[in-house]
Design an enzyme around this catalytic site. Structure first.
Site, PDB file in Angstrom:
ATOM      1  CG  ASP A 125      -1.887   1.059   1.351  1.00 37.80           C
ATOM      2  OD1 ASP A 125      -2.307   1.573   0.304  1.00 37.80           O
ATOM      3  OD2 ASP A 125      -2.232   1.435   2.492  1.00 37.80           O
TER       4      ASP A 125
ATOM      5  CD  GLU B 130      -0.545  -5.809   7.328  1.00 40.53           C
ATOM      6  OE1 GLU B 130      -1.118  -5.883   6.230  1.00 40.53           O
ATOM      7  OE2 GLU B 130      -0.915  -5.059   8.245  1.00 40.53           O
TER       8      GLU B 130
ATOM      9  CE1 TYR C  77      -4.409   0.740  10.082  1.00 41.72           C
ATOM     10  CE2 TYR C  77      -3.514  -1.470   9.789  1.00 41.72           C
ATOM     11  CZ  TYR C  77      -3.351  -0.087   9.783  1.00 41.72           C
ATOM     12  OH  TYR C  77      -2.121   0.450   9.502  1.00 41.72           O
TER      13      TYR C  77
ATOM     14  CE1 TYR D 221      -8.708  -0.563   5.041  1.00 41.95           C
ATOM     15  CE2 TYR D 221      -7.112  -1.096   6.753  1.00 41.95           C
ATOM     16  CZ  TYR D 221      -7.446  -0.422   5.585  1.00 41.95           C
ATOM     17  OH  TYR D 221      -6.529   0.381   4.959  1.00 41.95           O
TER      18      TYR D 221
ATOM     19  CD  GLU E 298       1.064  -1.104   9.436  1.00 44.17           C
ATOM     20  OE1 GLU E 298      -0.094  -1.036   8.962  1.00 44.17           O
ATOM     21  OE2 GLU E 298       2.043  -1.518   8.792  1.00 44.17           O
TER      22      GLU E 298
ATOM     23  CD1 TRP F 238      -1.026   3.067   8.206  1.00 39.83           C
ATOM     24  CD2 TRP F 238       1.084   2.539   8.679  1.00 39.83           C
ATOM     25  NE1 TRP F 238      -0.374   2.872   7.018  1.00 39.83           N
ATOM     26  CE2 TRP F 238       0.922   2.547   7.277  1.00 39.83           C
ATOM     27  CE3 TRP F 238       2.357   2.240   9.205  1.00 39.83           C
ATOM     28  CZ2 TRP F 238       1.975   2.267   6.392  1.00 39.83           C
ATOM     29  CZ3 TRP F 238       3.386   1.952   8.335  1.00 39.83           C
ATOM     30  CH2 TRP F 238       3.180   1.966   6.945  1.00 39.83           C
TER      31      TRP F 238
ATOM     32  CE  LYS G  97      -5.837   3.173   7.509  1.00 40.65           C
ATOM     33  NZ  LYS G  97      -5.726   2.998   6.042  1.00 40.65           N
TER      34      LYS G  97
HETATM   35  C1  BDP Z   1      -1.416  -2.425   6.623  1.00 46.32           C
HETATM   36  C2  BDP Z   1      -0.093  -2.272   5.892  1.00 46.32           C
HETATM   37  C3  BDP Z   1       0.228  -0.831   5.532  1.00 46.32           C
HETATM   38  C4  BDP Z   1      -1.010  -0.139   5.020  1.00 46.32           C
HETATM   39  C5  BDP Z   1      -2.045  -0.120   6.121  1.00 46.32           C
HETATM   40  C6  BDP Z   1      -3.349   0.580   5.714  1.00 46.32           C
HETATM   41  O1  BDP Z   1       0.979  -2.830   6.619  1.00 46.32           O
HETATM   42  O2  BDP Z   1       1.285  -0.808   4.591  1.00 46.32           O
HETATM   43  O3  BDP Z   1      -0.744   1.140   4.531  1.00 46.32           O
HETATM   44  O4  BDP Z   1      -2.354  -1.439   6.477  1.00 46.32           O
HETATM   45  O5  BDP Z   1      -4.236  -0.111   5.256  1.00 46.32           O
HETATM   46  O6  BDP Z   1      -2.079  -3.498   6.073  1.00 46.32           O
HETATM   47  O7  BDP Z   1      -3.436   1.787   5.809  1.00 46.32           O
END
Ligand code: BDP
Length: 582
Positions: free
Chosen positions: A162, A405, A457, A461, A493, A538, A558
């Site tokens: 990403d 990841e 997250y 998500y 993150e 993050w 983010k």
């Molecule tokens: C994680 C990844 C990171 C992404 C982040 C996101 O490690 O690189 O930018 O999520 O979704 O899966 O913002």
């Protein structure tokens, strides 16, 4: 690999500037003899090409670069001369005056070619071909169509990660002159015994015997101390232990550095020297705690990117300073070099400014089906070796992360990581080794990693728009992961996108309020759990991504700062959480 340095015995010139540039979409440059020179357009080097040249934003190569330089008079016959590239992303082939020097695969890590016999006294022509194509058997891999992975489907360019695949000669190219058979490498390891600092030093000097070297002097200066040890090399290697009875230890609050000066002596005359700033500190895992200098430490900080408009991933020193300023302003003491090794000078700044760094390899988005697996493993090993060789002496670097990841559901994943873990430990037994996972209790490699780093997250998500449910899910993940592995956990993150200037009360996704609340809730949950050794939001700043329906404006929002480094509400909130408003 020692970072080049200027002193009476060692010199370098920086070849940064406007080079010539030409794309080679049909890969004809080689047969057309471009290694001998070509007509090109100007391009700034270092820098990514994608935003400099209109129309090449999504073009990933191949391209050709060239520049001309003169050998300085002071680079005399007694020198060994090298061309050193800080980072070429992804695959580089280089020619000097038409002579092929070699190639290097992988962005973000330095490589060098000895050119003593190829560099002329007149004008020299350096030509570099760069290929940045995405491929399944490269690291990081590209072109992987995996509908199970959250956001990387149908994006353009088709990355497995990403962030935007910026390409080019992204860090300086240096022409270096060192004494022949001088200092090749230095390895420093430090220990603490009560108030004393114990510094183990290994110097690798001559490669071909000890004929020309009588003595290696190791001198440590700083904070009123001066310790000198003389040693005699054996097969080019020289070991010594220096002891400081009242040492000033390195930590984020007191980033005390000493200068370790190494000199090589022949016939009573110094013929090479190198000065390395070192910090005396220890890092250990003890049960579910992370100890710095024997005391539990909590990492507060960020996952980041090397990313700035127009520069792309090109080294940008003012931006590096600004980012440290921003991190200090919010009260951070740490960051991860997500998702690749950062510019070496950034780590030197981290040493000086007192930041704890998790140094990550470029292994993001790994997958474990057979196609290309052996090649991906070999590349991961190469990158770990190059990373540790480059960064092993930085006190700021406290941990190696071997991947981000990975899609580790397949049984091949754990043995793959076992090999990477063993390799990292054999190269550096002093630092914990980890990987950052979004699979929590399912990440089999956590069984043997020293620390479990997790990216979470929930409330974004999943449980989208539901801060409470997200917080509860996060708490469950922490407790289950801790119960399963019994190791320190670093949340590498957590965060939410916030479009700068978008506000909502009650908080709503993509508003600055939602991001600030999300981060606040997560920090509260972590604060109740002493096994959480780190909180990395993050991201420090918004950053560019590939285009896709989940990334409006091709930006990941983010960041708690915007892409041009202005604070969002969450930055102020973090400052009051981490610095208590001071
Ligand atoms: C994680 C990844 C990171 C992404 C982040 C996101 O490690 O690189 O930018 O999520 O979704 O899966 O913002």
């Amino acid at each position: 690999m020692l970072f080049p340095q200027q002193n009476p015995y060692r010199q370098f010139i920086d070849l940064s500037g406007y080079w010539d540039f030409r794309i080679d979409p049909h890969a004809r440059g080689e047969e057309q003899g471009w290694r001998l020179g070509f007509e090109g357009e100007p391009i700034a080097t270092p820098g990514s090409w994608n935003e400099q040249i209109l129309g090449l934003r999504d073009y990933l190569g191949p391209v050709w670069y060239q520049t001309r330089f003169f050998r300085p008079k002071s680079f005399g016959e007694e020198c060994q001369i090298f061309l050193r590239f800080g980072s070429v992303d992804y695959l580089a082939d280089a020619w000097l005056n038409g002579v092929y020097l070699g190639s290097h695969e992988g962005g973000h890590l330095p490589f060098e070619f000895e050119v003593t016999n190829h560099v002329r006294w007149g004008e020299n022509l350096l030509v570099v071909r760069v290929d940045g194509a995405l491929a399944r058997d490269r690291v990081p891999p590209g072109l992987v169509d995996d509908p199970d992975h959250n956001h990387q489907v149908g994006v353009h360019p088709p990355t497995t990660y990403d962030f935007f695949p910026y390409r080019g000669i992204q860090r300086p190219v240096l022409l270096c002159a060192n004494p022949r058979r001088g200092i090749q490498d230095i390895t420093v390891r430090t220990d603490i015994e009560g108030k004393a600092g114990v510094i183990h030093v290994e110097v690798l000097a001559l490669k071909d015997g000890d004929r020309d070297i009588d003595e290696v002097r190791m001198m440590l200066f700083g904070h009123g101390a001066k310790v000198i040890v003389r040693s005699h090399p054996h097969h080019g290697r020289s070991h010594a232990t220096l002891r400081l009875n009242q040492a000033a230890f390195w930590s984020p609050t007191t980033p005390q550095l000493y200068d370790l000066c190494i000199e090589l002596v022949h016939d009573g005359r110094v013929f090479d020297s190198y000065t390395l700033p070192i910090g005396i500190r220890t890092i250990h895992v003890d049960g579910d705690r992370l100890l710095l200098n024997g005391q539990p430490i909590l990492l507060r900080g960020f996952g980041r990117h090397e990313d700035f408009p127009v520069f792309g991933r090109g080294a940008a020193r003012p931006v590096a300073i600004r980012d440290f300023e921003l991190m200090r302003w919010v009260g951070a003491n740490s960051f991860r070099t997500s998702h690749y090794p950062y510019d070496e000078e950034t780590l030197t700044l981290a040493d000086r400014l007192g930041f704890l760094v998790i140094a990550e390899t470029p292994a993001v988005g790994l997958f474990f089906t057979e196609d290309g697996l052996a090649r991906r493993l070999a590349l991961c090993k190469q990158f770990i070796s190059e990373l540790i060789a480059r960064d092993k002496n930085h006190p700021s670097v406290i941990m190696w992360s071997v991947a981000n990841e990975p899609r580790s559901a397949l049984p091949a994943a754990a043995p793959f990581f076992r090999q990477l873990y063993n390799l990292a430990k054999s190269l550096d037994p002093t630092r914990p080794v980890t990987l950052a996972s979004d699979r929590f209790t399912e990440e089999a490699a956590f069984e043997f990693m020293d620390v479990a780093c997790i990216n979470v997250y929930r409330g974004w998500y999943q449980e989208s728009g539901e801060l409470d449910a997200g917080r509860q899910a996060f708490a469950r993940i922490l407790d289950e992961t801790h119960a399963t592995f019994g190791k320190p956990i670093i949340v590498t993150e957590f965060g939410a996108d916030a479009v700068p200037g978008h506000h909502a009360h009650p908080p709503e996704m993509f508003s600055e309020e939602y991001q600030a609340e999300f981060i606040t809730e997560y920090i509260r949950v972590m604060a109740q759990r002493p096994f959480v050794a780190g909180q990395h939001v993050w991201n420090l700043c918004d950053f560019k991504t590939a285009q896709g329906v989940k990334r409006p404006m091709a930006i990941n929002f983010k960041g708690v700062f915007t892409r041009d480094r202005r604070p969002k509400l969450a930055a102020h909130r973090l400052r009051s959480l981490w610095r208590g408003g001071s």
